[in-house]
Design a protein around this motif. Structure first.
Motif: not given
Lengths: 364, 443
Positions: A17-18, A22-27, A234-237
């Protein structure tokens, strides 16, 4: 590369997950820094257009204009994230719910509309964009993708086959054969499983004993990775990694994009009979478009102007579809002879003349 | 203009539906796609959106009535006349593509056709070539017939630039065999089977002329892909040290003098000794001989050192691989480096000798360069660059003196380790070069 080859078959342990809902970048996330602002805007625009166009397909079916339509509502991130990572000459082998992939490729919605209307010239406009035809039978296109990839490998052509299947398709024999053959021959083929949790009314738990479809990759000896299918980054990565692996000759990848079909299976289905409103509500809160928009707005990349432009583009696409499809007459029956084979044989010519005679047309 | 809305089949093959509720009344103005009616079928309850914008002039049934599919449900007076229905679209017509930031332009390569065309044009004849040209066609069947050949043979033909349709097969049923392809490709048999000509834009020395366009393929393409893979996935950091080579050059002289066979002694170069010492330092710092396995979330430390030697060749950058370098003696390593780099330049290496390295060394000093930042050979964890050895002013015991020095540069994957580990490796190598006798402690 003997050592890394063995390392290519790990069991996916976790879901990549990226962006959090809520749209925040996962640490600690692997953020795709290589994407430009224009890339981001293009992806969110494609997702927005897909949703608008998808709604118009449903409307047209409800107005008696289309025989059937399977909505991709809720799966925009998986389709746009995956497809936007491909090159234009990578071939897509879709099932039937991949409107987002077609939007990214710039496929004219008219051809897709004619296909769902049941017109003789339905499904045109796909091949030109390196998309195989829409496939109604489940999973039969997976071997096609492997065949294409095998041919490309023989020919030494730098292209990757990408096939979209669903969680239900993983129970099909065709898909098993395709996965095995792809791994054995190490072909440049990527299997994208959009796990939307429901195969019509059959839940994933009744489909397979594993909870993690990506782990099936280990049994074929290929890389398997699971990502949040409602997280376009995440899908793109994961797709970027899989494409790189394929292009380097390191074999196929099974990607499981965990997502949710927010609409009905098709317009002929009533999902309220088998799934709860609570489940739907849970996934509404994970909406892929809201998530990505929140992220891009916070990052200062997406503005009101972009939103307006995306909405306009969606309206234009919807209008294009409606104008082409609404009350459209069947094309000349003789035209079927023009589009199947590259040249007419004597037998086909005979059949064409016969049909012309029977329908009172000029055969010349 | 008046328009009727007939009851649609909202399922697959339904025959009738019951009107549960009207959401509009006669006389209402409605917009396109505004919900007008709720119907119930054998499958589901469904809301119907209006197919038109305009005024509702008649509702043809009441709540609870059942209608057959195709019967008129309601009528509209359209606010603006609908444009004439679009004419059927002919496949192959130019269409207006959807205007989103992706997707291809009109001449997207559509696979088999484009490939056949490319194959034809690759033969180098400048005439316009249709996809069908060069493919024999059996007119009685109407299908273009492909020459019969097994896939490996097709591959061979492609590699040798042989057009299969121009080869007469000696196998059963005219199958084209390997021998046929080889015969067609032999120099005594030029013509359509001539090998793929180099990019015509290239000048005599292989350097492109100003204003020319060069097709990216072969080694250039592979290098490009590797570099993009490296730079787009690996967050790299770089560290460097200056190293005094005086002792190492003296050692080189001594070793050379002690070797009788000139073929052997000529392989003892500063670079081959540096490689030997780098292998020692790498063996003591195995984290730099690893790969970051993203899907598995693992760092895989390799069991042995397969050393890539970045080599400049006429075709471009090649990386021949020296297997299990930690098990070789200095003389063996020096001999192998000499053999591999020479073979790479002459194009005589097997594919297996060009892949699967775990750590790479670039001798950019051999190009006369003092400094540079090498790009990691993806998916490895680090790369070592060795600059040119020259006499440079250095301070020794407070005095400015001339010494033979060179710069060592190490780029490393910062996901795998930090500057401390890379620095330890580089400092150890520096120490080993400056005091080569220390290597005795490690062998």
């Amino acid at each position: 590369m003997a050592i890394t080859d063995r390392a290519e078959a790990p069991v996916a342990a976790s879901t990549l997950q990226v962006l959090a809902p809520d749209g925040a970048v996962v640490p600690g996330a692997r953020y795709p820094f290589e994407l430009s602002d224009a890339d981001h805007v293009g992806m969110l625009t494609a997702m927005t257009v897909t949703r608008r166009l998808d709604g118009e397909f449903v409307n047209l079916q409800r107005q008696g204009q289309l025989a059937l339509y399977p909505s991709c509502l809720g799966q925009e991130a998986a389709q746009v994230g995956i497809t936007s990572a491909t090159r234009d000459n990578d071939w897509l082998f879709p099932q039937y719910r991949e409107l987002g992939a077609f939007v990214v490729r710039g496929v004219d919605p008219a051809g897709i509309g004619h296909m769902w209307r049941g017109m003789a010239h339905g499904g045109t406009g796909l091949i030109e964009k390196c998309c195989a035809p829409i496939t109604i039978p489940i999973g039969t296109h997976a071997p096609h993708a492997v065949g294409y990839a095998l041919g490309a490998k023989f020919d030494g052509v730098d292209t990757v086959a990408v096939t979209f299947i669903g969680d239900g398709a993983t129970s099909e024999g065709d898909v098993h054969e395709a996965l095995n053959m792809a791994a054995v021959f190490q072909v440049p083929c990527i299997f994208v499983v959009q796990n939307n949790h429901w195969a019509i009314s059959v839940p994933l738990s009744a489909q397979t004993r594993v909870t993690d479809i990506a782990s099936k990759a280990a049994g074929y000896g290929m890389a398997g990775v699971r990502c949040d299918g409602n997280d376009v980054l995440a899908c793109r990565v994961v797709m970027r990694d899989a494409l790189l692996r394929a292009r380097e000759g390191r074999g196929p990848t099974l990607i499981e994009a965990v997502t949710y079909r927010m609409g009905a299976h098709t317009t002929a289905d009533d999902p309220t009979r088998y799934r709860s409103e609570g489940e739907l509500e849970l996934w509404r809160r994970r909406d892929p478009i809201d998530r990505y928009r929140s992220h891009l707005v916070a990052a200062g990349i997406w503005t009101a102007q972009h939103e307006e432009r995306a909405t306009e583009t969606g309206e234009r696409a919807a209008k294009r579809l409606r104008d082409e499809v609404f009350d459209a007459p069947m094309p000349d029956p003789l035209s079927v002879f023009d589009h199947v084979l590259s040249r007419r044989s004597g037998e086909l010519e005979r059949q064409r003349r016969q049909l012309a005679r029977e329908t009172g047309r000029d055969a010349t | 203009m008046r328009r009727d809305f007939a009851l649609p089949d909202v399922g697959e093959g339904l025959e009738e539906a019951t009107v549960v509720d009207w959401l509009v009344a006669e006389g209402d103005e409605v917009t396109l796609n505004q919900p007008v009616c709720l119907i119930e079928t054998a499958k589901a309850e469904v809301e119907l959106p209006s197919p038109y914008a305009g005024q509702v002039t008649a509702l043809m049934c009441s709540r609870g009535d059942t209608l057959r599919v195709g019967e008129t449900l309601m009528s509209f007076e359209l606010s603006e006349p609908r444009a004439a229905t679009a004419a059927p679209v002919e496949a192959g017509d130019e269409r207006q593509p959807l205007l989103v930031g992706y997707g291809v332009e009109k001449d997207a390569p559509a696979a088999p056709r484009a490939r056949a065309w490319r194959r034809a044009s690759a033969r180098g004849d400048g005439d316009a070539v249709t996809p069908e040209a060069g493919i024999r066609s059996d007119s009685s069947e109407g299908f273009p017939a492909r020459p019969l050949a097994a896939p490996p043979v097709r591959r061979l033909a492609k590699d040798l630039g042989v057009d299969l349709s121009s080869v007469s097969g000696s196998g059963p049923d005219g199958h084209v065999l390997r021998e046929d392809v080889r015969a067609a490709a032999s120099p005594s048999n030029p013509g359509p089977g001539a090998p793929y000509p180099g990019p015509s834009a290239a000048g005599p020395a292989g350097t492109p002329r100003p204003g020319s366009v060069v097709e990216v393929r072969g080694t250039r393409l592979k290098v490009a892909q590797k570099m993009v893979a490296s730079r787009s996935t690996i967050p790299e950091a770089t560290c460097a040290v200056w190293v005094d080579f005086s002792s190492l050059l003296a050692l080189q002289d001594a070793v050379r003098a002690s070797l009788e066979d000139p073929a052997v002694s000529s392989t003892i170069t500063p670079f081959s000794i540096v490689v030997r010492l780098a292998v020692l330092a790498l063996w003591a710092n195995p984290i730099l001989n690893s790969s970051y396995d993203e899907p598995a979330g693992l760092i895989r430390v390799h069991p042995g050192i397969d050393l890539g030697i970045a080599t400049n060749t006429a075709k471009g950058l090649l990386v021949p691989v020296l297997r299990q370098a930690q098990e070789r003696t200095t003389l063996e390593l020096a001999g192998e480096i000499s053999r591999l780099t020479q073979a790479a330049r002459e194009g005589g290496l097997a594919p297996d000798e060009l892949r699967g390295s775990t750590f790479t060394i670039s001798n950019f000093g051999s190009l006369g360069l003092d400094d540079g930042i090498p790009v990691i050979n993806y998916p490895e964890a680090a790369i070592l660059g060795v600059g040119a050895i020259r006499e440079r002013p250095v301070v020794v015991d407070g005095l400015l003196v001339a010494r033979s020095t060179a710069k060592l540069v190490c780029s490393f994957d910062h996901r795998v380790c930090d500057g401390a580990e890379a620095g330890r490796f580089l400092r150890m190598l520096q120490q080993l070069i400056e005091e080569p006798e220390r290597a005795l402690f490690r062998v």
